[in-house]
Design an enzyme around this catalytic site. Structure first.
Site, PDB file in Angstrom:
ATOM      1  N   PRO A   1      -0.826   1.092   9.429  1.00  0.00           N
ATOM      2  CA  PRO A   1       0.619   1.194   9.625  1.00  0.00           C
ATOM      3  C   PRO A   1       1.193   2.165   8.587  1.00  0.00           C
ATOM      4  O   PRO A   1       1.323   1.827   7.411  1.00  0.00           O
ATOM      5  CB  PRO A   1       1.119  -0.241   9.405  1.00  0.00           C
ATOM      6  CG  PRO A   1      -0.002  -0.985   8.778  1.00  0.00           C
ATOM      7  CD  PRO A   1      -1.240  -0.167   8.777  1.00  0.00           C
TER       8      PRO A   1
ATOM      9  N   ASP B   1      -0.300   3.323   3.338  1.00  0.00           N
ATOM     10  CA  ASP B   1      -0.705   2.197   4.177  1.00  0.00           C
ATOM     11  C   ASP B   1       0.202   1.026   3.818  1.00  0.00           C
ATOM     12  O   ASP B   1       0.107   0.475   2.707  1.00  0.00           O
ATOM     13  CB  ASP B   1      -2.189   1.893   3.881  1.00  0.00           C
ATOM     14  CG  ASP B   1      -2.749   0.802   4.767  1.00  0.00           C
ATOM     15  OD1 ASP B   1      -1.963  -0.031   5.259  1.00  0.00           O
ATOM     16  OD2 ASP B   1      -3.982   0.781   4.938  1.00  0.00           O
ATOM     17  N   HIS B   2       1.070   0.659   4.748  1.00  0.00           N
ATOM     18  CA  HIS B   2       2.094  -0.347   4.436  1.00  0.00           C
ATOM     19  C   HIS B   2       1.495  -1.745   4.263  1.00  0.00           C
ATOM     20  O   HIS B   2       2.163  -2.661   3.783  1.00  0.00           O
ATOM     21  CB  HIS B   2       3.158  -0.348   5.539  1.00  0.00           C
ATOM     22  CG  HIS B   2       4.515  -0.770   5.079  1.00  0.00           C
ATOM     23  ND1 HIS B   2       4.751  -1.324   3.837  1.00  0.00           N
ATOM     24  CD2 HIS B   2       5.717  -0.716   5.692  1.00  0.00           C
ATOM     25  CE1 HIS B   2       6.034  -1.602   3.717  1.00  0.00           C
ATOM     26  NE2 HIS B   2       6.643  -1.244   4.828  1.00  0.00           N
ATOM     27  N   ARG B   3       0.215  -1.917   4.634  1.00  0.00           N
ATOM     28  CA  ARG B   3      -0.422  -3.222   4.383  1.00  0.00           C
ATOM     29  C   ARG B   3      -0.666  -3.408   2.889  1.00  0.00           C
ATOM     30  O   ARG B   3      -0.777  -4.521   2.393  1.00  0.00           O
ATOM     31  CB  ARG B   3      -1.774  -3.303   5.113  1.00  0.00           C
ATOM     32  CG  ARG B   3      -1.652  -3.280   6.628  1.00  0.00           C
ATOM     33  CD  ARG B   3      -3.027  -3.173   7.262  1.00  0.00           C
ATOM     34  NE  ARG B   3      -3.723  -1.954   6.841  1.00  0.00           N
ATOM     35  CZ  ARG B   3      -4.996  -1.678   7.127  1.00  0.00           C
ATOM     36  NH1 ARG B   3      -5.709  -2.523   7.838  1.00  0.00           N
ATOM     37  NH2 ARG B   3      -5.548  -0.546   6.713  1.00  0.00           N
TER      38      ARG B   3
END
Ligand code: CAO
Length: 243
Positions: free
Chosen positions: A39, A215-217
């Protein structure tokens, strides 16, 4: 997902078929995987590089006799190396299940290089331990080997973070794709001189557009904004690299 459409384009006009070269095929597979699994979010910012450009040009006048050219990319690699120490989550990789983060104590930075065969990402190792001159020389040597298709697999392995610089070509911003299993990548566009209000008057300042995809995780938006803010401060006053 719908299957990929199979269309006979020659029904609509003249066409020519070109098989993708091997490097492009490998890159396509990596890019598709990153696009599907990560994401992505991109944080944009600007750095005032007026003083840095003055310093770079001044140093280059001194170094010209040695045949060394300090590029902006070398300063960006050094600056990101400094920041990755302060922001360890940007210097990490997530495992395939997405539940274990490996934080790296080393700092190797890759840079996107355009070659006739396609995009490659050679890696400069241990940037925190190297000076700008050494980084600039390594970047020049790696870029030359990349264009001559002489990179060894090892030259492109072990990267912790990547930089994609399109500033030599043009553009004001773009959204680079994270080079998995890294978790962030810095995109750099073309700097330009803009009027900047200093509280009294507009001053002509050279501004460099920065685009950090992450990476939004692993990385929150606030951390990304802090990273680009700190990067802009560091590029605005490179003495901060000593801190
Ligand atoms: N703003 C304004 N000018 C810039 C700049 C910037 N951000 N970055 C570089 N320039 C200028 C330099 O000053 C230099 O000008 P002079 O020749 O007058 O000194 C010129 O552009 C070339 O710059 P450089 O020698 O510093 O090289 P570079 O760092 O721009 O590029 C490399 C090196 C390897 C990054 C480049 O050859 C390349 O492959 N770029 C493409 C990367 C790419 O494809 N990224 C996309 C990946 S995702 O598809």
């Amino acid at each position: 997902l719908l299957p990929w459409p199979r269309i006979d384009f020659s029904k609509f006009g003249d066409v020519e078929e070109q098989p993708l070269q091997r490097i492009r095929n490998i890159a396509s597979a990596h890019l598709s995987r990153s696009w599907a699994f990560i994401p992505h979010v991109t944080q944009h910012d600007e750095a005032d590089v007026t003083d840095l450009e003055d310093l770079r040009l001044q140093l280059n006048r001194d170094l010209v006799k040695d045949g060394t050219k300090l590029t902006l990319l070398a300063f960006l690699i050094k600056a990101c190396g400094c920041l990755l120490k302060r922001f360890p989550r940007f210097n990490a990789s997530l495992d395939e299940r997405g539940d274990m983060l490996t934080l790296k104590k080393y700092c190797h930075i890759g840079f996107a290089a355009e070659t006739p065969q396609g995009l490659v990402v050679p890696v400069v190792r241990d940037v925190a331990k190297k000076g700008i001159v050494e980084i600039a020389q390594e970047v020049a040597a790696l870029a030359a080997r990349a264009r001559a298709s002489q990179l060894a697999p090892n030259d492109m392995q072990g990267g912790c973070f990547s930089i994609s610089s399109l500033g030599g070509i043009g553009g004001s911003a773009f959204t680079p794709m994270v080079n998995a299993p890294e978790v962030a990548i810095l995109g750099v566009s073309r700097s330009s001189v803009q009027p900047v209000w200093d509280g009294v008057a507009f001053q002509p300042r050279r501004l460099l557009p920065l685009s950090l995809s992450y990476d939004h995780r692993v990385i929150d938006g606030a951390a990304a904004a802090r990273f680009t803010t700190e990067l802009a401060r560091l590029l605005g006053d490179f003495r901060r690299a000593l801190l």
